[in-house]
Design a protein around this motif. Structure first.
Motif, short mmCIF file in Angstrom:
data_model
loop_
_atom_site.label_atom_id
_atom_site.label_comp_id
_atom_site.label_asym_id
_atom_site.label_seq_id
_atom_site.Cartn_x
_atom_site.Cartn_y
_atom_site.Cartn_z
N ASP A 1 -4.32 17.57 -4.92
CA ASP A 1 -3.04 17.40 -5.60
C ASP A 1 -2.14 18.61 -5.40
O ASP A 1 -0.92 18.48 -5.31
CB ASP A 1 -3.26 17.13 -7.10
N LYS B 1 0.82 -1.20 0.00
CA LYS B 1 0.00 0.00 0.00
C LYS B 1 0.87 1.26 0.00
O LYS B 1 0.46 2.31 -0.51
CB LYS B 1 -0.89 -0.04 1.25
N GLY B 2 2.06 1.14 0.58
CA GLY B 2 2.97 2.28 0.65
C GLY B 2 3.30 2.87 -0.70
O GLY B 2 3.56 4.07 -0.81
N GLN B 3 3.30 2.05 -1.75
CA GLN B 3 3.62 2.57 -3.07
C GLN B 3 2.54 3.54 -3.55
O GLN B 3 2.83 4.57 -4.13
CB GLN B 3 3.77 1.42 -4.07
N HIS C 1 11.40 0.08 -8.66
CA HIS C 1 11.71 -0.16 -10.06
C HIS C 1 12.46 1.01 -10.69
O HIS C 1 12.81 0.96 -11.86
CB HIS C 1 10.44 -0.46 -10.85
N PHE D 1 7.87 8.25 5.12
CA PHE D 1 7.14 7.17 5.75
C PHE D 1 8.07 6.29 6.58
O PHE D 1 9.28 6.28 6.37
CB PHE D 1 6.47 6.30 4.69
N ASN E 1 -2.16 15.64 4.52
CA ASN E 1 -2.06 15.59 3.06
C ASN E 1 -3.08 14.63 2.46
O ASN E 1 -2.92 14.12 1.37
CB ASN E 1 -0.64 15.27 2.59
N GLU F 1 0.60 5.20 -1.55
CA GLU F 1 0.65 6.37 -0.66
C GLU F 1 1.79 7.30 -1.06
O GLU F 1 1.62 8.52 -1.07
CB GLU F 1 0.81 5.92 0.79
N ALA F 2 2.95 6.71 -1.39
CA ALA F 2 4.09 7.54 -1.77
C ALA F 2 3.74 8.32 -3.04
O ALA F 2 4.04 9.50 -3.16
CB ALA F 2 5.32 6.69 -1.98
N ALA F 3 3.11 7.63 -4.00
CA ALA F 3 2.73 8.31 -5.25
C ALA F 3 1.74 9.44 -4.95
O ALA F 3 1.87 10.55 -5.45
CB ALA F 3 2.13 7.32 -6.23
N ASP F 4 0.75 9.14 -4.10
CA ASP F 4 -0.22 10.17 -3.71
C ASP F 4 0.47 11.34 -3.02
O ASP F 4 0.21 12.50 -3.33
CB ASP F 4 -1.26 9.58 -2.75
N ALA F 5 1.34 11.01 -2.08
CA ALA F 5 1.96 12.06 -1.27
C ALA F 5 2.81 13.00 -2.12
O ALA F 5 3.03 14.14 -1.75
CB ALA F 5 2.81 11.44 -0.17
N LEU F 6 3.30 12.49 -3.27
CA LEU F 6 4.11 13.35 -4.14
C LEU F 6 3.24 14.21 -5.05
O LEU F 6 3.75 15.02 -5.82
CB LEU F 6 5.06 12.50 -4.98
N GLY F 7 1.93 13.99 -5.01
CA GLY F 7 1.04 14.81 -5.81
C GLY F 7 0.77 14.26 -7.20
O GLY F 7 0.22 14.97 -8.05
N LEU F 8 1.12 13.00 -7.46
CA LEU F 8 0.80 12.41 -8.76
C LEU F 8 -0.70 12.10 -8.82
O LEU F 8 -1.25 11.59 -7.84
CB LEU F 8 1.59 11.11 -8.96
N ASP F 9 -1.34 12.39 -9.93
CA ASP F 9 -2.77 12.05 -10.01
C ASP F 9 -2.93 10.57 -10.35
O ASP F 9 -1.95 9.87 -10.60
CB ASP F 9 -3.50 12.96 -11.01
N ARG G 1 -0.78 18.31 -1.89
CA ARG G 1 0.19 17.22 -1.80
C ARG G 1 1.53 17.61 -2.39
O ARG G 1 2.58 17.15 -1.95
CB ARG G 1 -0.35 15.98 -2.50
N VAL H 1 4.77 16.25 -12.11
CA VAL H 1 3.80 17.10 -11.43
C VAL H 1 4.11 18.57 -11.69
O VAL H 1 3.24 19.35 -12.04
CB VAL H 1 3.78 16.81 -9.91
N ASN I 1 9.07 3.69 1.45
CA ASN I 1 8.23 3.68 0.24
C ASN I 1 8.91 4.29 -0.98
O ASN I 1 8.29 5.03 -1.74
CB ASN I 1 6.91 4.40 0.49
N ILE J 1 4.13 4.43 -11.57
CA ILE J 1 4.51 3.72 -10.34
C ILE J 1 3.85 2.35 -10.26
O ILE J 1 4.52 1.33 -10.07
CB ILE J 1 4.08 4.54 -9.10
#
Lengths: 438, 262
Positions: free
Chosen positions: B93, A332-334, B111, B103, B68, A336-344, B96, B125, B107, A352
């Motif tokens: 967004d 799930k962290g992947q 890849h 974390f 966030n 969350e990390a994508a979300d936290a960086l602001g990626l839609d 964020r 972004v 995280n 990701i």
């Protein structure tokens, strides 16, 4: 060294160097001892197995390699064998030699047009290579993108305007999308571009194409009907189209199944569960027989196309489930990390989530591909003249009546080579994509 | 504690402005029937370093994850940098991309190389050109002292190195606020220091930080406010000296005696 005595205190004054492992504990000799001769029971098993393999090869190798490669009929072949060995315990590969065209191109494909399948095959290899190996120049992707249209033109013939018009439809969709994206949300953009493409394909395109064909036909080839296709060619056409289309469709279905929108989710789940729950052969019969009842009387919906659609839908349902497994395996962290960086959502999926989920799913995806390719033999039952149908026809012919092994071994070998290559490629890809500890 | 003696912080450098960075008003959150966060009120000014402590299950992670919108709150208001968090995706967004987060389990994207991890968000972004994004990434990788690992994959790095990359990755988005969700809890003792050092440096540069952690040495030295949470509520908050030397509530006293007692 510090002298050790009965006290607890101890200080190491030097760090020990690495030492080589004892002899016989590494390499081939260790493997043989541990795996083949580790005890009296294993030793007996090893010897018995060696004996069995030896007897099998003793029978098989002369049969296969001492076979006859040129003869016009089974009688002639047996006569040659009798003359050469005094018996007929050898293979008659001559059938493959003599009926090569029928196996590869099918019974009805006009022999003057064989070159078109050759060109299509070479282009196919060129189109697939840049997809498989990212070390190749990215410009080769243009071949890949143009290939579907060129392939249709090469195989089915006619003027090049038809396939170009279809390609133009995609171009229109892309153009509309890039314009609409400035003003609309992603959902509406997709809808608008789809509508624009359909307007072209259904209404404008056909008018323009027929006008162009009347005035200046472009590189018109002799038209070939779907029922004239057959043999290895039809297996490759259906197999490759199914493989190429079922992966993207499977990804969409897998994402749809996880969607928060109840309607999207319901449609995807229903679709997947329905197609997985029905045998492929039923779908193929539906495609070949029933679909005509539902379509307007004059519509010409090519049989091969219908089969490709069915095979694709069928495999995409499996594909969706395989990819869903990959998605579920991602921590799930992947997300969350994508979300936290602001990626839609779409960027997170593309950059990701999907690269990782697909990587995890490679064995399952290739499994589905292999299954799909072998399932193309089922088209035999709806009257498409694939390799198995060719084998049937050859066996029914008086010249080769009575031959079995050689034909089916050869056809099996063709499938095995294709499937084994896919399997090896996927293993290579998995190794290449491993990013931990190398 | 595990904070090394040689890295001392010049507290005079740490200034707090009057500008509000995060404002949480009467925020409530439920997981199904379970009331995880109850009437949270918190105002964070720009430049503040806030450490949030509390027993597990007290809702401290959940609270900073609401800032966030990794978690959705059901009642009350959260205003980040003047923008209220609503279900409007554009707002989310935007917030964020202004709020960085680290974390417990780093995280990182396994890849992608370290460099690609750091350039991904600026490029996709912020639409930063690739070369510029790489320069920014290398700048921050140097700052966290691992520029030489840029071409490796996360799986080849130690935990401490991975967490420092995660910090660099967040910094590449030039955030105005940083959230840390137990950044050292998954690390071997030997590696905690290198991560805390990075965080101290960040504090010295005036970053607004909200940090859930059990590193009380860090709290004592860096934080300007310590918040103690229990059962989804803020039970006590105070300046670190006062908080540790003279806790007011019984719950806080018990907690401190348990974590500092050995």
């Amino acid at each position: 060294m510090v002298k050790q005595n009965s006290t607890i205190a101890y200080v190491r004054s030097e760090i020990l160097e690495q030492q080589p492992a004892p002899r016989g504990q590494v390499g081939a000799s260790k493997w043989v001892r541990e795996n083949l001769f580790s005890g009296w029971f294993n030793t007996i098993l090893t010897l018995v197995s060696l004996y069995l393999v030896f007897t099998l090869l003793q029978a098989l190798v002369p049969w296969a390699f001492g076979g006859v490669w040129t003869a016009d009929s089974l009688q002639e072949c047996r006569a040659i064998l009798n003359e050469r060995y005094g018996n007929t315990h050898h293979a008659c590969w001559a059938v493959i030699n003599e009926r090569w065209n029928q196996i590869v191109y099918g019974t009805f494909f006009p022999s003057t047009e064989y070159w078109r399948t050759h060109v299509a095959f070479v282009l196919l290899i060129l189109a697939i290579l840049p997809v498989l190996f990212d070390a190749l120049p990215r410009k080769m992707m243009w071949i890949t993108m143009a290939y579907p249209f060129v392939m249709v033109w090469l195989i089915w013939g006619g003027s090049l305007w038809g396939p170009i018009s279809v390609a133009v439809g995609f171009g229109i969709a892309y153009f509309t999308a890039s314009v609409a994206a400035r003003y609309l949300g992603s959902g509406l953009t997709a809808l608008v571009s789809a509508v624009a493409a359909f307007v072209w394909w259904m209404i404008l395109g056909p008018i323009v194409v027929s006008a162009l064909n009347d005035t200046m036909p472009l590189l018109a080839l002799r038209e070939i009907q779907s029922r004239e296709l057959g043999g290895f060619v039809i297996s490759v056409i259906i197999g490759v189209s199914g493989i190429a289309l079922s992966l993207p469709l499977g990804i969409i279905l897998a994402l749809g199944r996880q969607s928060d929108l109840p309607l999207v989710k319901m449609i995807c789940v229903g679709f997947i569960e329905f197609l997985r729950g029905v045998p492929l052969i039923t779908l193929l019969f539906t495609a070949s027989l029933l679909l005509n009842y539902f379509l307007p009387p004059d519509t010409e919906f090519d049989l091969t196309l219908r089969v490709i659609v069915m095979v694709t839908l069928f495999s995409s349902a499996y594909m969706a489930e395989v990819i869903r497994g990959g998605l579920a395996a991602l921590p799930k962290g992947q997300y969350e990390a994508a979300d936290a960086l602001g990626l839609d959502y779409w960027k997170a999926q593309r950059l990701i989530i999907m690269p990782q989920a697909l990587k995890i799913s490679i064995p399952g995806i290739v499994n589905t591909f292999i299954g799909l390719f072998k399932d193309t033999t089922l088209v035999f039952f709806i009257g498409i003249f694939d390799m198995l149908a060719a084998a049937q026809a050859i066996r029914a012919n008086s010249a080769w009546n009575g031959i079995t092994w050689e034909l089916y071994i050869f056809i099996g070998l063709i499938f095995w080579v294709c499937c084994f290559s896919m399997s090896r490629y996927s293993q290579w890809l998995e190794r290449k994509l491993r990013t931990d500890h190398r | 504690m595990s904070l090394a003696e040689d890295r001392t912080i010049d507290r005079s450098k740490l200034t707090v402005s009057d500008e509000v960075a995060v404002q949480i008003v009467n925020m409530n959150k439920w997981y199904g029937e379970f009331h995880v966060l109850r009437d949270i009120n918190l105002t964070v000014n720009r430049g503040e370093r806030i450490v949030i402590a509390g027993p597990s299950g007290s809702g401290k992670s959940t609270m900073i994850r609401c800032i966030n919108r990794l978690e959705e709150h059901q009642k009350g208001k959260i205003i980040v940098d003047g923008t209220e968090l609503t279900s409007d995706l554009k707002n989310i967004d935007k917030i964020r991309s202004e709020v960085g987060m680290c974390f417990q389990h780093f995280n990182l994207f396994p890849h992608l190389t370290i460099l690609e991890n750091c350039t991904l968000a600026p490029m996709w972004v912020r639409k930063t050109p690739k070369r510029e994004a790489e320069e920014i990434a290398m700048h921050f990788l140097e700052k966290v002292k691992i520029p030489e690992q840029a071409d490796k994959y996360p799986g080849m790095l130690s935990g401490g190195q991975q967490q420092r990359v995660a910090i660099a990755r967040s910094l590449c988005m030039k955030p105005r606020i940083m959230l840390f969700d137990e950044p050292t809890s998954a690390l071997d003792p030997e590696m905690i220091k290198e991560v805390l050092d990075t965080m101290i440096e960040l504090a010295e540069e005036g970053m607004t930080m909200l940090c859930v952690t059990h590193e009380m040495g860090f709290a004592r030295q860096v934080a300007n406010r310590v918040i103690f949470m229990d059962q989804g509520q803020i039970v006590e908050q105070n300046e670190p000296e006062e908080f540790f030397n003279n806790p007011k509530s019984d719950r806080t006293k018990l907690f401190l005696s348990q974590i500092l007692g050995h």
